[in-house]
Scaffold this motif. Structure first.
Motif, PDB file in Angstrom:
ATOM      1  N   GLY A   2       0.840  -1.196   0.000  1.00  0.00           N
ATOM      2  CA  GLY A   2       0.000   0.000   0.000  1.00  0.00           C
ATOM      3  C   GLY A   2       0.871   1.240   0.000  1.00  0.00           C
ATOM      4  O   GLY A   2       2.049   1.191   0.386  1.00  0.00           O
ATOM      5  N   GLY A   3       0.304   2.354  -0.447  1.00  0.00           N
ATOM      6  CA  GLY A   3       1.090   3.577  -0.454  1.00  0.00           C
ATOM      7  C   GLY A   3       0.329   4.772  -0.989  1.00  0.00           C
ATOM      8  O   GLY A   3      -0.898   4.741  -1.140  1.00  0.00           O
ATOM      9  N   LEU A   4       1.086   5.820  -1.279  1.00  0.00           N
ATOM     10  CA  LEU A   4       0.549   7.093  -1.744  1.00  0.00           C
ATOM     11  C   LEU A   4       1.372   7.579  -2.924  1.00  0.00           C
ATOM     12  O   LEU A   4       2.555   7.242  -3.050  1.00  0.00           O
ATOM     13  N   GLY A   5       0.731   8.392  -3.771  1.00  0.00           N
ATOM     14  CA  GLY A   5       1.465   8.913  -4.909  1.00  0.00           C
ATOM     15  C   GLY A   5       0.868  10.197  -5.454  1.00  0.00           C
ATOM     16  O   GLY A   5      -0.240  10.601  -5.088  1.00  0.00           O
ATOM     17  N   MET A   6       1.629  10.830  -6.323  1.00  0.00           N
ATOM     18  CA  MET A   6       1.175  12.016  -7.057  1.00  0.00           C
ATOM     19  C   MET A   6       1.600  11.853  -8.506  1.00  0.00           C
ATOM     20  O   MET A   6       2.745  11.497  -8.788  1.00  0.00           O
ATOM     21  N   GLU A   7       0.664  12.107  -9.418  1.00  0.00           N
ATOM     22  CA  GLU A   7       0.939  12.003 -10.848  1.00  0.00           C
ATOM     23  C   GLU A   7       0.557  13.317 -11.522  1.00  0.00           C
ATOM     24  O   GLU A   7      -0.483  13.903 -11.203  1.00  0.00           O
ATOM     25  N   VAL A   8       1.399  13.786 -12.434  1.00  0.00           N
ATOM     26  CA  VAL A   8       1.188  15.071 -13.098  1.00  0.00           C
ATOM     27  C   VAL A   8       1.101  14.842 -14.602  1.00  0.00           C
ATOM     28  O   VAL A   8       2.005  14.250 -15.204  1.00  0.00           O
ATOM     29  N   GLY A   9       0.005  15.298 -15.206  1.00  0.00           N
ATOM     30  CA  GLY A   9      -0.134  15.239 -16.649  1.00  0.00           C
ATOM     31  C   GLY A   9       0.724  16.302 -17.312  1.00  0.00           C
ATOM     32  O   GLY A   9       0.522  17.498 -17.088  1.00  0.00           O
ATOM     33  N   LEU A  10       1.689  15.879 -18.111  1.00  0.00           N
ATOM     34  CA  LEU A  10       2.606  16.812 -18.767  1.00  0.00           C
ATOM     35  C   LEU A  10       2.100  17.243 -20.137  1.00  0.00           C
ATOM     36  O   LEU A  10       2.305  18.380 -20.557  1.00  0.00           O
ATOM     37  N   THR A  11       1.477  16.309 -20.851  1.00  0.00           N
ATOM     38  CA  THR A  11       0.865  16.556 -22.154  1.00  0.00           C
ATOM     39  C   THR A  11      -0.425  15.733 -22.185  1.00  0.00           C
ATOM     40  O   THR A  11      -0.691  14.964 -21.250  1.00  0.00           O
ATOM     41  N   PRO A  12      -1.219  15.828 -23.248  1.00  0.00           N
ATOM     42  CA  PRO A  12      -2.429  14.997 -23.301  1.00  0.00           C
ATOM     43  C   PRO A  12      -2.156  13.507 -23.156  1.00  0.00           C
ATOM     44  O   PRO A  12      -3.016  12.767 -22.683  1.00  0.00           O
ATOM     45  N   ASN A  13      -0.979  13.024 -23.559  1.00  0.00           N
ATOM     46  CA  ASN A  13      -0.702  11.590 -23.517  1.00  0.00           C
ATOM     47  C   ASN A  13       0.357  11.160 -22.501  1.00  0.00           C
ATOM     48  O   ASN A  13       0.444   9.974 -22.185  1.00  0.00           O
ATOM     49  N   TRP A  14       1.155  12.094 -21.998  1.00  0.00           N
ATOM     50  CA  TRP A  14       2.254  11.731 -21.105  1.00  0.00           C
ATOM     51  C   TRP A  14       2.068  12.303 -19.712  1.00  0.00           C
ATOM     52  O   TRP A  14       1.636  13.450 -19.552  1.00  0.00           O
ATOM     53  N   SER A  15       2.402  11.490 -18.710  1.00  0.00           N
ATOM     54  CA  SER A  15       2.372  11.942 -17.320  1.00  0.00           C
ATOM     55  C   SER A  15       3.605  11.426 -16.592  1.00  0.00           C
ATOM     56  O   SER A  15       4.235  10.449 -17.021  1.00  0.00           O
ATOM     57  N   ALA A  16       3.949  12.065 -15.476  1.00  0.00           N
ATOM     58  CA  ALA A  16       5.058  11.636 -14.630  1.00  0.00           C
ATOM     59  C   ALA A  16       4.541  11.486 -13.207  1.00  0.00           C
ATOM     60  O   ALA A  16       3.618  12.195 -12.793  1.00  0.00           O
ATOM     61  N   LYS A  17       5.129  10.558 -12.457  1.00  0.00           N
ATOM     62  CA  LYS A  17       4.625  10.310 -11.099  1.00  0.00           C
ATOM     63  C   LYS A  17       5.770  10.068 -10.127  1.00  0.00           C
ATOM     64  O   LYS A  17       6.876   9.672 -10.500  1.00  0.00           O
ATOM     65  N   VAL A  18       5.471  10.321  -8.844  1.00  0.00           N
ATOM     66  CA  VAL A  18       6.328   9.932  -7.740  1.00  0.00           C
ATOM     67  C   VAL A  18       5.447   9.132  -6.787  1.00  0.00           C
ATOM     68  O   VAL A  18       4.283   9.499  -6.557  1.00  0.00           O
ATOM     69  N   GLU A  19       5.995   8.047  -6.231  1.00  0.00           N
ATOM     70  CA  GLU A  19       5.164   7.109  -5.476  1.00  0.00           C
ATOM     71  C   GLU A  19       5.953   6.493  -4.331  1.00  0.00           C
ATOM     72  O   GLU A  19       7.125   6.129  -4.498  1.00  0.00           O
ATOM     73  N   TYR A  20       5.306   6.390  -3.168  1.00  0.00           N
ATOM     74  CA  TYR A  20       5.866   5.643  -2.043  1.00  0.00           C
ATOM     75  C   TYR A  20       5.006   4.403  -1.824  1.00  0.00           C
ATOM     76  O   TYR A  20       3.774   4.495  -1.793  1.00  0.00           O
ATOM     77  N   LEU A  21       5.663   3.241  -1.669  1.00  0.00           N
ATOM     78  CA  LEU A  21       4.958   1.999  -1.367  1.00  0.00           C
ATOM     79  C   LEU A  21       5.611   1.306  -0.182  1.00  0.00           C
ATOM     80  O   LEU A  21       6.841   1.314  -0.035  1.00  0.00           O
ATOM     81  N   TYR A  22       4.775   0.694   0.651  1.00  0.00           N
ATOM     82  CA  TYR A  22       5.239  -0.234   1.678  1.00  0.00           C
ATOM     83  C   TYR A  22       4.822  -1.634   1.237  1.00  0.00           C
ATOM     84  O   TYR A  22       3.685  -1.835   0.799  1.00  0.00           O
ATOM     85  N   MET A  23       5.733  -2.596   1.346  1.00  0.00           N
ATOM     86  CA  MET A  23       5.436  -3.963   0.924  1.00  0.00           C
ATOM     87  C   MET A  23       5.796  -4.938   2.040  1.00  0.00           C
ATOM     88  O   MET A  23       6.857  -4.824   2.661  1.00  0.00           O
ATOM     89  N   ASP A  24       4.918  -5.886   2.295  1.00  0.00           N
ATOM     90  CA  ASP A  24       5.144  -6.921   3.298  1.00  0.00           C
ATOM     91  C   ASP A  24       4.978  -8.289   2.630  1.00  0.00           C
ATOM     92  O   ASP A  24       3.858  -8.694   2.313  1.00  0.00           O
ATOM     93  N   LEU A  25       6.105  -8.974   2.390  1.00  0.00           N
ATOM     94  CA  LEU A  25       6.069 -10.331   1.851  1.00  0.00           C
ATOM     95  C   LEU A  25       6.123 -11.302   3.030  1.00  0.00           C
ATOM     96  O   LEU A  25       7.108 -11.342   3.777  1.00  0.00           O
ATOM     97  N   ASN A  26       5.063 -12.054   3.208  1.00  0.00           N
ATOM     98  CA  ASN A  26       4.864 -12.858   4.413  1.00  0.00           C
ATOM     99  C   ASN A  26       5.960 -13.898   4.636  1.00  0.00           C
ATOM    100  O   ASN A  26       6.626 -14.345   3.703  1.00  0.00           O
ATOM    101  N   ASN A  27       6.081 -14.311   5.903  1.00  0.00           N
ATOM    102  CA  ASN A  27       7.123 -15.256   6.311  1.00  0.00           C
ATOM    103  C   ASN A  27       6.932 -16.645   5.712  1.00  0.00           C
ATOM    104  O   ASN A  27       5.802 -17.132   5.567  1.00  0.00           O
ATOM    105  N   ARG A  28       8.087 -17.264   5.385  1.00  0.00           N
ATOM    106  CA  ARG A  28       8.159 -18.691   5.096  1.00  0.00           C
ATOM    107  C   ARG A  28       9.414 -19.238   5.787  1.00  0.00           C
ATOM    108  O   ARG A  28      10.395 -18.507   5.960  1.00  0.00           O
TER     109      ARG A  28
END
Length: 205
Positions: free
Chosen positions: A155-181
């Protein structure tokens, strides 16, 4: 007479603007608003690439794998007014690894399947994301390698910015938990809890 000419001119300009505005509404991810402001359209398919950095911890150990990551993503957005929601999947290769004593653990790759929901301020989209994560964790001792597939969540949060009608750029933070084995080389249940900061670009079809 001057007033009549002015009224006729204004009427002609209004009539000409109508078809032009209607034509603009048919084109691209932008559409024309009634007051001639352009509104970014986030709806539809998109695909792109990202790069970033991961830092985390192998559970039940002193190992803290870190490293660069990069990969591809694709998704689909729906939009209702300023609310944007959809789904995204990605696959990443990483160099995250750490060595402690004779043990080495690494996370060579992982992927996610996530829902996204956000709020758009025209061409700027703020969003939250939550879903399933999966990936490989490799444990090593001299002469012994143990690979296991892990399933978890992210899960996480992000921001995406439309630069042109077809192109966008984003910055994103994610936390990931891969369960124990359980790993035979440690005799313990081990998993991977990681933080990720990544930057990406998307092409909107």
């Amino acid at each position: 007479m001057k007033k009549a000419i002015l009224a006729m001119t204004l009427t002609a300009m209004t009539a000409a603007a109508g078809p032009a505005a209607a034509a603009d509404l048919q084109r691209g991810p932008y559409s024309a608003a009634p007051i001639d402001m352009r509104v970014y359209n986030w709806a539809g398919f998109y695909a792109g690439a990202n790069v970033g950095y991961d830092w985390g911890k192998i559970t039940n150990s002193a190992l803290e794998p870190t490293g660069f990551a990069g990969g591809l993503q694709a998704g689909y957005n729906f939009q209702s007014g300023q609310f944007v929601f959809g789904a995204e999947t990605d696959i990443q290769a990483t160099s995250a690894s750490d060595t402690f004593a004779a043990f080495k653990f690494s996370n060579p790759w992982f992927g996610t399947v996530r829902g996204r929901a956000g709020y758009a301020l025209n061409n700027v989209l703020f969003y939250g994301t939550l879903g399933v994560a999966y990936g490989d964790i490799k444990g090593e001792l001299p002469g012994v390698t143990e690979d296991k597939m892990h399933l978890g969540w992210t899960g996480g949060l992000g921001m995406e910015v439309g630069l042109t009608p077809n192109w966008s750029a984003k910055v994103e933070y994610l936390y990931m938990d891969l369960n124990n084995r359980v790993y035979s080389i440690t005799g313990l249940p081990n998993g991977y809890e990681a933080n990720m900061l990544r930057f990406g670009v998307n092409y909107h079809f």
